[in-house]
Scaffold this motif. Structure first.
Motif, PDB file in Angstrom:
ATOM      1  N   UNK A  99      50.045  42.766  54.378  1.00  0.00           N
ATOM      2  CA  UNK A  99      49.030  41.774  54.739  1.00  0.00           C
ATOM      3  C   UNK A  99      48.826  40.739  53.621  1.00  0.00           C
ATOM      4  N   UNK A 100      49.936  40.239  53.107  1.00  0.00           N
ATOM      5  CA  UNK A 100      49.894  39.199  52.082  1.00  0.00           C
ATOM      6  C   UNK A 100      49.853  37.829  52.753  1.00  0.00           C
ATOM      7  N   UNK A 101      49.328  36.821  52.054  1.00  0.00           N
ATOM      8  CA  UNK A 101      49.339  35.470  52.634  1.00  0.00           C
ATOM      9  C   UNK A 101      50.763  34.940  52.726  1.00  0.00           C
ATOM     10  N   UNK A 102      50.958  33.908  53.529  1.00  0.00           N
ATOM     11  CA  UNK A 102      52.274  33.279  53.631  1.00  0.00           C
ATOM     12  C   UNK A 102      52.696  32.779  52.261  1.00  0.00           C
ATOM     13  N   UNK A 103      53.919  33.146  51.859  1.00  0.00           N
ATOM     14  CA  UNK A 103      54.359  32.798  50.510  1.00  0.00           C
ATOM     15  C   UNK A 103      54.520  31.299  50.347  1.00  0.00           C
ATOM     16  N   UNK A 104      54.031  30.798  49.216  1.00  0.00           N
ATOM     17  CA  UNK A 104      54.237  29.411  48.817  1.00  0.00           C
ATOM     18  C   UNK A 104      54.252  29.362  47.300  1.00  0.00           C
ATOM     19  N   UNK A 105      55.168  28.600  46.730  1.00  0.00           N
ATOM     20  CA  UNK A 105      55.222  28.469  45.271  1.00  0.00           C
ATOM     21  C   UNK A 105      53.978  27.784  44.724  1.00  0.00           C
ATOM     22  N   UNK A 106      53.293  27.044  45.579  1.00  0.00           N
ATOM     23  CA  UNK A 106      52.094  26.315  45.140  1.00  0.00           C
ATOM     24  C   UNK A 106      50.822  27.137  45.290  1.00  0.00           C
ATOM     25  N   UNK A 107      50.928  28.355  45.815  1.00  0.00           N
ATOM     26  CA  UNK A 107      49.740  29.182  46.034  1.00  0.00           C
ATOM     27  C   UNK A 107      49.129  29.606  44.705  1.00  0.00           C
ATOM     28  N   UNK A 108      47.873  29.226  44.469  1.00  0.00           N
ATOM     29  CA  UNK A 108      47.163  29.577  43.232  1.00  0.00           C
ATOM     30  C   UNK A 108      45.723  29.971  43.567  1.00  0.00           C
ATOM     31  N   UNK A 109      45.206  31.028  42.951  1.00  0.00           N
ATOM     32  CA  UNK A 109      45.955  31.954  42.101  1.00  0.00           C
ATOM     33  C   UNK A 109      46.818  32.874  42.955  1.00  0.00           C
ATOM     34  N   UNK A 110      47.810  33.449  42.327  1.00  0.00           N
ATOM     35  CA  UNK A 110      48.669  34.388  43.039  1.00  0.00           C
ATOM     36  C   UNK A 110      47.899  35.688  43.293  1.00  0.00           C
ATOM     37  N   UNK A 111      48.203  36.355  44.411  1.00  0.00           N
ATOM     38  CA  UNK A 111      47.563  37.660  44.643  1.00  0.00           C
ATOM     39  C   UNK A 111      47.903  38.618  43.508  1.00  0.00           C
ATOM     40  N   UNK A 112      46.967  39.475  43.156  1.00  0.00           N
ATOM     41  CA  UNK A 112      47.211  40.481  42.122  1.00  0.00           C
ATOM     42  C   UNK A 112      47.251  41.847  42.794  1.00  0.00           C
ATOM     43  N   UNK A 113      48.349  42.561  42.593  1.00  0.00           N
ATOM     44  CA  UNK A 113      48.579  43.820  43.295  1.00  0.00           C
ATOM     45  C   UNK A 113      47.494  44.853  42.984  1.00  0.00           C
ATOM     46  N   UNK A 114      47.116  45.000  41.743  1.00  0.00           N
ATOM     47  CA  UNK A 114      46.105  45.998  41.370  1.00  0.00           C
ATOM     48  C   UNK A 114      44.720  45.571  41.854  1.00  0.00           C
ATOM     49  N   UNK A 115      44.353  44.317  41.607  1.00  0.00           N
ATOM     50  CA  UNK A 115      43.035  43.838  42.028  1.00  0.00           C
ATOM     51  C   UNK A 115      42.869  43.988  43.535  1.00  0.00           C
ATOM     52  N   UNK A 116      43.931  43.651  44.250  1.00  0.00           N
ATOM     53  CA  UNK A 116      43.885  43.738  45.711  1.00  0.00           C
ATOM     54  C   UNK A 116      43.666  45.176  46.164  1.00  0.00           C
ATOM     55  N   UNK A 117      44.382  46.108  45.556  1.00  0.00           N
ATOM     56  CA  UNK A 117      44.252  47.513  45.964  1.00  0.00           C
ATOM     57  C   UNK A 117      42.864  48.053  45.653  1.00  0.00           C
ATOM     58  N   UNK A 118      42.284  47.615  44.534  1.00  0.00           N
ATOM     59  CA  UNK A 118      40.980  48.147  44.120  1.00  0.00           C
ATOM     60  C   UNK A 118      39.811  47.490  44.850  1.00  0.00           C
TER      61      UNK A 118
END
Length: 199
Positions: free
Chosen positions: A142-161
């Motif tokens: 359930x990640x957002x659509x990938x884009x090189x301009x996406x800021x800030x990037x999702x953080x795997x740990x922050x998202x899980x917590x």
């Protein structure tokens, strides 16, 4: 051109670059022979539009924090090449450059992630920011659509917590969270951990 040594300190690097220049090379008048080779500190400070005492502090290795603008001015004053300018920034602000380099994804890695379709795949930075992911990862995680301009990037740990839906859908969420935190601590230097987790 002489190669610069990665073992030089910021002060040693500035002094070495100052001593290789002559006043004529930077458009300053020369008044006969000098006791030491190269430019004087006050001349470098003048060319870089900074105070002589401040420049002296840099050469002497005192605790000063030059901005990028100051470093670029010094690079111009000392006629540094592109590589030398980058080296100057690295010596003055190593942690910042580490972060910048950590955010780069090579073309080969991008192609590998895309080639793994239909299997989910993504690339983590040292601070566990998700730098790049494929379409399958968007669907599965359930990640957002990938884009090189996406800021800030999702953080795997922050998202899980912090994502409540992940907590609900993982019966052993607490045990997984402990394992994930332990792995994060092993992957990422202590001095940068809290900075990465700021939301």
């Amino acid at each position: 051109m002489k190669e610069f040594s990665s073992s030089l300190s910021l002060g040693e690097f500035l002094r070495a670059r100052r001593e290789r220049l002559t006043p004529e090379e930077v458009g300053l008048p020369s008044y006969g022979r000098r006791r030491t080779p190269g430019l004087r500190r006050e001349e470098v400070a003048q060319l870089a539009h900074i105070g002589i005492s401040w420049y002296t502090s840099l050469e002497q290795g005192r605790e000063v924090n030059p901005s990028e603008e100051v470093l670029n001015s010094l690079a111009g004053a000392l006629r540094l090449s592109v590589d030398e300018c980058r080296h100057l920034h690295m010596l003055a602000m190593p942690s910042k450059l580490e972060v910048e380099e950590d955010q780069e994804v090579s073309t080969g890695l991008e192609q590998t992630v895309r080639a793994l379709e239909p299997n989910p795949a993504f690339i983590l930075a040292r601070g566990w920011d998700i730098l790049m992911w494929n379409r399958a990862a968007e669907l599965v995680f359930r990640l957002p659509t990938f884009s090189k301009d996406l800021q800030p990037r999702p953080n795997w740990l922050r998202r899980f917590l912090t994502d409540s839906s992940l907590q609900k859908n993982n019966l052993d969420w607490e045990a997984k969270a402990k394992v994930m935190i332990a792995r994060f601590r092993a992957d990422y230097p202590l001095s940068h951990r809290m900075k990465s987790l700021r939301g």
